[in-house]
Design a protein around this motif. Structure first.
Motif, PDB file in Angstrom:
ATOM      1  N   ASP A 115     -27.785  89.236  85.569  1.00 14.07           N
ATOM      2  CA  ASP A 115     -27.530  88.978  84.156  1.00 14.07           C
ATOM      3  C   ASP A 115     -27.864  87.564  83.709  1.00 14.07           C
ATOM      4  O   ASP A 115     -27.623  87.210  82.568  1.00 14.07           O
ATOM      5  N   PHE A 116     -28.389  86.741  84.609  1.00 19.65           N
ATOM      6  CA  PHE A 116     -28.705  85.363  84.242  1.00 19.65           C
ATOM      7  C   PHE A 116     -29.996  84.951  84.936  1.00 19.65           C
ATOM      8  O   PHE A 116     -30.478  85.632  85.850  1.00 19.65           O
ATOM      9  N   ALA A 117     -30.582  83.846  84.501  1.00 19.43           N
ATOM     10  CA  ALA A 117     -31.870  83.417  85.045  1.00 19.43           C
ATOM     11  C   ALA A 117     -31.955  81.898  85.088  1.00 19.43           C
ATOM     12  O   ALA A 117     -31.246  81.189  84.354  1.00 19.43           O
ATOM     13  N   LEU A 118     -32.832  81.400  85.939  1.00 23.62           N
ATOM     14  CA  LEU A 118     -33.103  79.970  86.047  1.00 23.62           C
ATOM     15  C   LEU A 118     -34.144  79.583  85.002  1.00 23.62           C
ATOM     16  O   LEU A 118     -35.199  80.213  84.905  1.00 23.62           O
ATOM     17  N   LEU A 119     -33.864  78.546  84.232  1.00 26.37           N
ATOM     18  CA  LEU A 119     -34.810  78.072  83.223  1.00 26.37           C
ATOM     19  C   LEU A 119     -35.596  76.858  83.673  1.00 26.37           C
ATOM     20  O   LEU A 119     -36.784  76.755  83.410  1.00 26.37           O
ATOM     21  N   ALA A 120     -34.932  75.909  84.334  1.00 21.74           N
ATOM     22  CA  ALA A 120     -35.636  74.665  84.662  1.00 21.74           C
ATOM     23  C   ALA A 120     -34.916  73.915  85.761  1.00 21.74           C
ATOM     24  O   ALA A 120     -33.701  74.010  85.909  1.00 21.74           O
ATOM     25  N   LYS A 121     -35.703  73.161  86.527  1.00 26.13           N
ATOM     26  CA  LYS A 121     -35.173  72.200  87.480  1.00 26.13           C
ATOM     27  C   LYS A 121     -35.660  70.821  87.050  1.00 26.13           C
ATOM     28  O   LYS A 121     -36.864  70.566  87.027  1.00 26.13           O
ATOM     29  N   LEU A 122     -34.728  69.958  86.682  1.00 28.60           N
ATOM     30  CA  LEU A 122     -35.057  68.629  86.169  1.00 28.60           C
ATOM     31  C   LEU A 122     -34.857  67.609  87.276  1.00 28.60           C
ATOM     32  O   LEU A 122     -33.727  67.321  87.683  1.00 28.60           O
ATOM     33  N   GLU A 123     -35.958  67.053  87.753  1.00 27.44           N
ATOM     34  CA  GLU A 123     -35.923  66.122  88.881  1.00 27.44           C
ATOM     35  C   GLU A 123     -36.060  64.680  88.400  1.00 27.44           C
ATOM     36  O   GLU A 123     -36.745  64.404  87.431  1.00 27.44           O
ATOM     37  N   GLY A 124     -35.405  63.780  89.093  1.00 24.21           N
ATOM     38  CA  GLY A 124     -35.508  62.367  88.752  1.00 24.21           C
ATOM     39  C   GLY A 124     -34.414  61.540  89.387  1.00 24.21           C
ATOM     40  O   GLY A 124     -34.672  60.445  89.886  1.00 24.21           O
ATOM     41  N   HIS A 125     -33.196  62.027  89.381  1.00 19.20           N
ATOM     42  CA  HIS A 125     -32.098  61.279  89.998  1.00 19.20           C
ATOM     43  C   HIS A 125     -32.290  61.202  91.511  1.00 19.20           C
ATOM     44  O   HIS A 125     -32.691  62.179  92.149  1.00 19.20           O
ATOM     45  N   PRO A 134     -24.247  65.638  73.493  1.00 20.16           N
ATOM     46  CA  PRO A 134     -23.607  65.132  72.280  1.00 20.16           C
ATOM     47  C   PRO A 134     -23.851  66.040  71.079  1.00 20.16           C
ATOM     48  O   PRO A 134     -24.923  66.627  70.922  1.00 20.16           O
ATOM     49  N   SER A 135     -22.849  66.136  70.215  1.00 20.70           N
ATOM     50  CA  SER A 135     -22.946  66.972  69.026  1.00 20.70           C
ATOM     51  C   SER A 135     -24.051  66.476  68.102  1.00 20.70           C
ATOM     52  O   SER A 135     -24.180  65.277  67.844  1.00 20.70           O
ATOM     53  N   GLY A 136     -24.857  67.414  67.629  1.00 16.47           N
ATOM     54  CA  GLY A 136     -25.922  67.084  66.697  1.00 16.47           C
ATOM     55  C   GLY A 136     -27.143  66.451  67.310  1.00 16.47           C
ATOM     56  O   GLY A 136     -28.043  66.015  66.592  1.00 16.47           O
ATOM     57  N   SER A 137     -27.191  66.384  68.631  1.00 17.40           N
ATOM     58  CA  SER A 137     -28.330  65.756  69.307  1.00 17.40           C
ATOM     59  C   SER A 137     -29.187  66.816  69.985  1.00 17.40           C
ATOM     60  O   SER A 137     -28.692  67.866  70.404  1.00 17.40           O
ATOM     61  N   ASN A 138     -30.469  66.540  70.091  1.00 20.23           N
ATOM     62  CA  ASN A 138     -31.363  67.422  70.847  1.00 20.23           C
ATOM     63  C   ASN A 138     -31.681  66.818  72.210  1.00 20.23           C
ATOM     64  O   ASN A 138     -32.704  67.118  72.807  1.00 20.23           O
ATOM     65  N   LYS A 139     -30.782  65.969  72.689  1.00 15.40           N
ATOM     66  CA  LYS A 139     -30.961  65.312  73.982  1.00 15.40           C
ATOM     67  C   LYS A 139     -29.828  65.707  74.933  1.00 15.40           C
ATOM     68  O   LYS A 139     -28.686  65.909  74.531  1.00 15.40           O
ATOM     69  N   LEU A 140     -30.199  65.826  76.199  1.00 21.45           N
ATOM     70  CA  LEU A 140     -29.251  66.075  77.272  1.00 21.45           C
ATOM     71  C   LEU A 140     -29.087  64.783  78.059  1.00 21.45           C
ATOM     72  O   LEU A 140     -30.069  64.141  78.425  1.00 21.45           O
ATOM     73  N   TYR A 141     -27.852  64.387  78.334  1.00 21.37           N
ATOM     74  CA  TYR A 141     -27.556  63.159  79.065  1.00 21.37           C
ATOM     75  C   TYR A 141     -27.015  63.505  80.446  1.00 21.37           C
ATOM     76  O   TYR A 141     -26.170  64.392  80.584  1.00 21.37           O
ATOM     77  N   SER A 142     -27.500  62.805  81.454  1.00 19.94           N
ATOM     78  CA  SER A 142     -26.986  63.013  82.808  1.00 19.94           C
ATOM     79  C   SER A 142     -26.784  61.662  83.474  1.00 19.94           C
ATOM     80  O   SER A 142     -27.547  60.720  83.254  1.00 19.94           O
ATOM     81  N   GLY A 143     -25.738  61.589  84.298  1.00 13.61           N
ATOM     82  CA  GLY A 143     -25.460  60.376  85.046  1.00 13.61           C
ATOM     83  C   GLY A 143     -25.422  60.672  86.525  1.00 13.61           C
ATOM     84  O   GLY A 143     -25.171  61.807  86.941  1.00 13.61           O
ATOM     85  N   SER A 144     -25.661  59.659  87.337  1.00 13.01           N
ATOM     86  CA  SER A 144     -25.808  59.876  88.768  1.00 13.01           C
ATOM     87  C   SER A 144     -25.179  58.743  89.563  1.00 13.01           C
ATOM     88  O   SER A 144     -24.968  57.628  89.059  1.00 13.01           O
ATOM     89  N   LYS A 145     -24.905  59.030  90.811  1.00 16.48           N
ATOM     90  CA  LYS A 145     -24.418  58.006  91.736  1.00 16.48           C
ATOM     91  C   LYS A 145     -25.514  57.013  92.103  1.00 16.48           C
ATOM     92  O   LYS A 145     -25.250  56.034  92.806  1.00 16.48           O
ATOM     93  N   ASP A 146     -26.752  57.247  91.641  1.00 19.48           N
ATOM     94  CA  ASP A 146     -27.814  56.264  91.862  1.00 19.48           C
ATOM     95  C   ASP A 146     -27.731  55.106  90.862  1.00 19.48           C
ATOM     96  O   ASP A 146     -28.574  54.208  90.869  1.00 19.48           O
TER      97      ASP A 146
END
Length: 441
Positions: free
Chosen positions: A135-145, A155-167
């Motif tokens: 019933d679900f599928a993989l859309l993307a793997k975002l590499e960089g961290h 964030p509300s009203g934004s078209n951006k996704l924010y991610s934080g890392s231990k790096d």
């Protein structure tokens, strides 16, 4: 009090990633690879022969050593699977044509395939997929961290996704293309992420960084002692759980003093690693194995919940219940008694410690619990029955889960991989589902 989700609608561009299923063919020689016979060859390509047409006892000697499976849920194990039962029947009959191309079980992913080193192709007895479920599928793997993903925010009203890392970095991703559009060097490990309105908050060692994505204002909020592991926003207050066991509270202030410190919440004897809000209550989970319930109006502790025997890693409010998970391998469901206190009404057991919980509705409106375990899997359970809906696999343990409107959800693992998933509008068989990806940085 419904399942808490992110507050942003995002549109993801789906592109085919059929290359996930394309495996190289190994060259062969006249000599049979002795490592392959033991099921241990990890060379790709290998200069020796990997021949599935060898006598049956040789093939099954290799397959038997690597095809262990267990039943995680009644009716979901290898005995009840049409694919697995068909292949096992053919082996019992000694059908050599089936032995050359056995079907993959639906229980365990091939570790060699995950590292692009599996040379068995269709003859591999393990799953060549990042998930199983219909019933679900993989859309993307975002590499960089470079290190584990420790926070994801929309964030509300934004078209951006924010991610934080231990790096020590935060990455900003374009939701339409999947491209990383900015890398921010924060100068220390990110412990957690949260957002409220235009504000993004980042938990760091001895501080909380805040920035306003609308006007660009940024602040370093001092006060925490040690790493900030968890944050929540409620009643115009920011709560931060710190390494010393204290929950710091800031109230919305004036333009000159945007964040004003309120009285800290004390009671935990070890670090606070999980927070959630529901029904005018703040719930905190700690390394001290307890959960504390705080009144959001008086900021006083009204109850201490004792039941887990290890770190309380994650908390979730769902309907009238509180869900908690722990490294003690349990998910506990807490319900209200007549005097409005909470007690355990159900305990779900896993075979491994549990790192994170998140909840959402599938495409059909059914509540689903996401449960990340230390065996590098995320289990999906339909509530309230805990019927298994699927399983997600990762190279390293998933420590961060985030949901979003529109059927999207995100997993962040300890290797730095950020993966985007979505619920399908109509169920399809796994053979009909193609994994999708987007361009990543």
């Amino acid at each position: 009090m419904g399942i808490q989700t992110a507050r942003s609608n995002v549109g993801w561009l789906q592109k085919s990633a059929a290359h996930y299923n394309q495996l190289p063919t190994a060259p062969t020689s006249r000599k049979v690879c002795t490592y392959w016979l033991k099921g241990k060859c990890n060379r790709n390509p290998c200069r020796f022969l990997h021949d599935a047409s060898l006598p049956r006892n040789v093939y099954h000697r290799a397959a038997k050593q690597s095809s262990y499976m267990r039943e995680d849920c009644p009716g979901k194990g290898p005995e009840s699977s049409p694919v697995n039962s068909a292949s096992s029947t053919s082996r019992e009959r000694g059908d050599s044509s089936k032995d050359k191309n056995p079907q993959k079980p639906q229980e365990k992913v091939c570790n060699y395939w995950m590292s692009d080193n599996c040379v068995k192709g269709n003859a591999c007895p393990f799953l060549h997929s990042w998930f199983h479920g219909i019933d679900f599928a993989l859309l993307a793997k975002l590499e960089g961290h470079k290190k584990g993903v420790s926070g994801i925010s929309l964030p509300s009203g934004s078209n951006k996704l924010y991610s934080g890392s231990k790096d020590g970095t935060a990455r900003i991703w374009d939701c339409h293309t999947g491209q990383c559009v900015q890398v921010i060097n924060l100068g220390g490990e990110v412990g957690c992420f949260t957002c409220e309105g235009p504000w993004v908050f980042v938990g760091m060692p001895n501080t909380v960084k805040a920035w306003n994505i609308q006007n660009g204002a940024s602040y370093d909020i001092s006060g925490p002692v040690g790493q900030v592991h968890a944050m929540e926003v409620a009643n115009n207050m920011l709560f931060a759980g710190a390494q010393d066991g204290t929950i710091l509270v800031w109230k919305e202030g004036s333009e000159a003093d945007t964040f004003q410190m309120a009285a800290p919440l004390r009671g935990h004897t070890w670090g606070v690693v999980s927070l959630t809000v529901g029904r005018d209550r703040l719930y905190s989970g700690s390394i001290d194995q307890t959960i504390r319930v705080w009144d959001l109006h008086t900021l006083e502790c009204v109850q201490e919940l004792v039941g887990h025997t290890d770190v309380v890693m994650s908390l979730l409010c769902w309907d009238q219940y509180l869900l908690s998970c722990s490294l003690d391998q349990t998910v506990k469901i807490w319900g209200a008694t007549e005097d409005c206190s909470l007690e355990v009404v159900y305990t779900h057991h896993e075979d491994h410690g549990i790192l994170a919980l998140s909840g959402m509705l599938d495409a059909g409106g059914k509540p689903v619990l996401l449960c990340a375990c230390i065996d590098n899997t995320v289990r999906l359970y339909e509530l309230p029955s805990f019927t298994e809906r699927g399983k997600i696999f990762s190279r390293r343990e998933v420590r961060t889960l985030q949901t979003a409107p529109g059927g999207l959800f995100f997993t962040g693992d300890a290797a730095g991989m950020l993966t985007v998933w979505n619920w399908l509008d109509s169920p399809k068989s796994q053979e009909e589902q193609l994994p999708h990806s987007m361009e990543s940085c």
